[in-house]
Write an enzyme that holds these catalytic residues in place. Structure first.
Site, short mmCIF file in Angstrom:
data_model
loop_
_atom_site.label_atom_id
_atom_site.label_comp_id
_atom_site.label_asym_id
_atom_site.label_seq_id
_atom_site.Cartn_x
_atom_site.Cartn_y
_atom_site.Cartn_z
N ASP A 239 16.41 2.01 -44.69
CA ASP A 239 15.47 1.97 -45.81
C ASP A 239 14.17 1.43 -45.22
O ASP A 239 14.09 0.24 -44.89
CB ASP A 239 16.00 1.05 -46.91
N SER B 104 -0.96 13.33 -46.19
CA SER B 104 -0.85 14.36 -47.23
C SER B 104 -2.23 14.89 -47.62
O SER B 104 -3.22 14.15 -47.57
CB SER B 104 -0.20 13.77 -48.48
N TYR C 209 0.38 7.23 -54.50
CA TYR C 209 0.77 8.17 -53.44
C TYR C 209 -0.42 8.52 -52.55
O TYR C 209 -0.38 8.33 -51.33
CB TYR C 209 1.37 9.44 -54.04
N1 LIG Z 1 6.51 18.57 -49.51
C1 LIG Z 1 5.18 18.47 -49.58
O1 LIG Z 1 4.50 19.30 -50.22
C2 LIG Z 1 4.47 17.35 -48.86
C3 LIG Z 1 3.06 17.40 -48.85
C4 LIG Z 1 2.36 16.38 -48.19
C5 LIG Z 1 3.06 15.36 -47.57
N2 LIG Z 1 4.42 15.34 -47.61
C6 LIG Z 1 5.10 14.23 -46.93
O2 LIG Z 1 6.02 14.74 -46.00
C7 LIG Z 1 7.07 13.79 -45.81
C8 LIG Z 1 8.41 14.50 -45.94
O3 LIG Z 1 8.53 14.94 -47.30
P1 LIG Z 1 9.41 16.20 -47.73
O4 LIG Z 1 8.53 17.11 -48.50
O5 LIG Z 1 10.19 16.73 -46.58
O6 LIG Z 1 10.35 15.50 -48.82
P2 LIG Z 1 11.92 15.21 -48.85
O7 LIG Z 1 12.12 14.50 -50.13
O8 LIG Z 1 12.69 16.44 -48.56
O9 LIG Z 1 12.12 14.21 -47.61
C9 LIG Z 1 11.81 12.84 -47.68
C10 LIG Z 1 12.94 12.08 -47.01
O10 LIG Z 1 12.59 10.68 -47.00
C11 LIG Z 1 13.77 9.95 -47.31
N3 LIG Z 1 13.41 8.64 -47.86
C12 LIG Z 1 12.89 8.36 -49.09
N4 LIG Z 1 12.75 7.04 -49.22
C13 LIG Z 1 13.14 6.47 -48.06
C14 LIG Z 1 13.22 5.15 -47.59
N5 LIG Z 1 12.87 4.11 -48.36
N6 LIG Z 1 13.66 4.93 -46.34
C15 LIG Z 1 14.04 5.97 -45.54
N7 LIG Z 1 14.01 7.25 -45.94
C16 LIG Z 1 13.56 7.50 -47.18
C17 LIG Z 1 14.53 10.82 -48.29
O11 LIG Z 1 15.90 10.45 -48.36
C18 LIG Z 1 14.28 12.21 -47.75
O12 LIG Z 1 15.30 12.61 -46.85
C19 LIG Z 1 6.83 12.69 -46.85
O13 LIG Z 1 6.19 11.59 -46.23
C20 LIG Z 1 5.89 13.34 -47.84
O14 LIG Z 1 5.10 12.40 -48.53
C21 LIG Z 1 5.14 16.31 -48.24
#
Ligand SMILES: NC(=O)c1ccc[n+]([C@@H]2O[C@H](COP(=O)([O-])OP(=O)(O)OC[C@H]3O[C@@H](n4cnc5c(N)ncnc54)[C@H](O)[C@@H]3O)[C@@H](O)[C@H]2O)c1
Length: 248
Positions: A66, A145, A159
């Site tokens: 975490d 992001s 965020y």
């Molecule tokens: N999907 C999008 O459109 C997008 C856009 C911009 C940025 N992001 C960023 O990309 C990254 C990955 O996101 P994603 O889209 O693959 O989402 P996702 O939800 O598939 O992956 C996020 C992962 O982080 C883990 N997680 C959450 N809280 C946690 C914690 N406290 N400790 C450890 N792990 C934790 C979750 O279990 C999950 O596996 C994130 O930082 C997100 O903010 C995503």
């Protein structure tokens, strides 16, 4: 495919699913010696590690982390050093995307998002930099992001602020480590289809490329920043969004 990550060991947070699972796969396909899949969801992380190891032969381990808990982060890097003996690459991808309304965004909800997206990434950078300085080698990629660029889309104030903070911190880490063989860059994904976004009603409207992004659209850019092809880049923030937002 070039095996540019041969002999390299990586820690990837948030790698149980989404963008970072595909990043782990991408690095493994390109020859990474070992990948630590660090995630809050340990069951999913274990399954992901097994799946990638079976598909590529790279050694993949899961660690329940975490990132909002400093002790978990210290344990993650201690475990990685015990198992791999090095950390060449860190990808900070663990994140949450709250959609809390402004009027409901109290101190507790603000801190929750910041402690995962910003403080967690900082503490991982701090641990990795300590190791990388001794190695005289390191690549760190922080996932920020497009929300930070545009002031958020559907996400809460916290965020975009957490991601802006991470992009800013990336520049400072980069200055502080540029003499140590370490590069630290950030990436700003646009709308990428993962569990985080799937049910938010996003569409391809307003995206010049006419489609939402897939994890592979982002993971290959992260791989570039984690490789020696980007060795003269540090403190940069790259946009990966199908043309939705263009910086100068
Ligand atoms: N999907 C999008 O459109 C997008 C856009 C911009 C940025 N992001 C960023 O990309 C990254 C990955 O996101 P994603 O889209 O693959 O989402 P996702 O939800 O598939 O992956 C996020 C992962 O982080 C883990 N997680 C959450 N809280 C946690 C914690 N406290 N400790 C450890 N792990 C934790 C979750 O279990 C999950 O596996 C994130 O930082 C997100 O903010 C995503």
């Amino acid at each position: 495919m070039s095996k540019c990550f041969k002999g390299k060991y990586a820690v990837i947070t948030g790698a149980a699913g989404g963008i970072c699972k595909d990043t782990a796969l991408c690095l493994a396909e390109r020859g990474a010696a070992g990948i630590m899949i660090a995630d809050l969801n340990y069951e999913k992380a274990l399954a992901t590690a097994q799946e990638i190891e079976d598909a590529t032969g790279s050694r993949c381990l899961a660690f329940a982390t975490d990132v909002s808990k400093p002790a978990d982060i210290a344990a993650l890097f201690a475990f990685t050093m015990e198992k791999f003996g090095a950390v060449h690459i860190l990808v900070n991808g663990a994140g949450v995307c709250p959609t809390t309304k402004l009027e409901d965004l109290d101190a507790e909800k603000w801190d929750w998002c910041m402690n995962i997206n910003l403080r967690g990434a900082h503490l991982c950078c701090r641990e990795a930099i300590r190791i990388m300085k001794e190695q005289k080698y390191g690549r760190i990629v922080n996932i920020a992001s497009m929300s930070y660029r545009v002031g958020g889309i559907a996400a809460s104030v916290s965020y975009g602020a957490s991601k802006g903070g991470l992009a800013s911190a990336t520049k400072t880490y980069a200055k502080l480590t540029a003499q140590d063989g370490i590069t630290i860059n950030a990436i700003c994904p646009g709308l990428i289809m993962t569990d985080m976004t799937r049910n938010n009603g996003y569409s391809a409207d307003g995206i010049p490329m006419g489609r939402l992004g897939e994890p592979r659209d982002v993971s290959t850019v992260i791989a570039f920043l984690a490789s020696d092809d980007s060795r003269y880049m540090t403190g940069c923030t790259l946009d990966v969004n199908g043309g939705m937002y263009m910086t100068m």
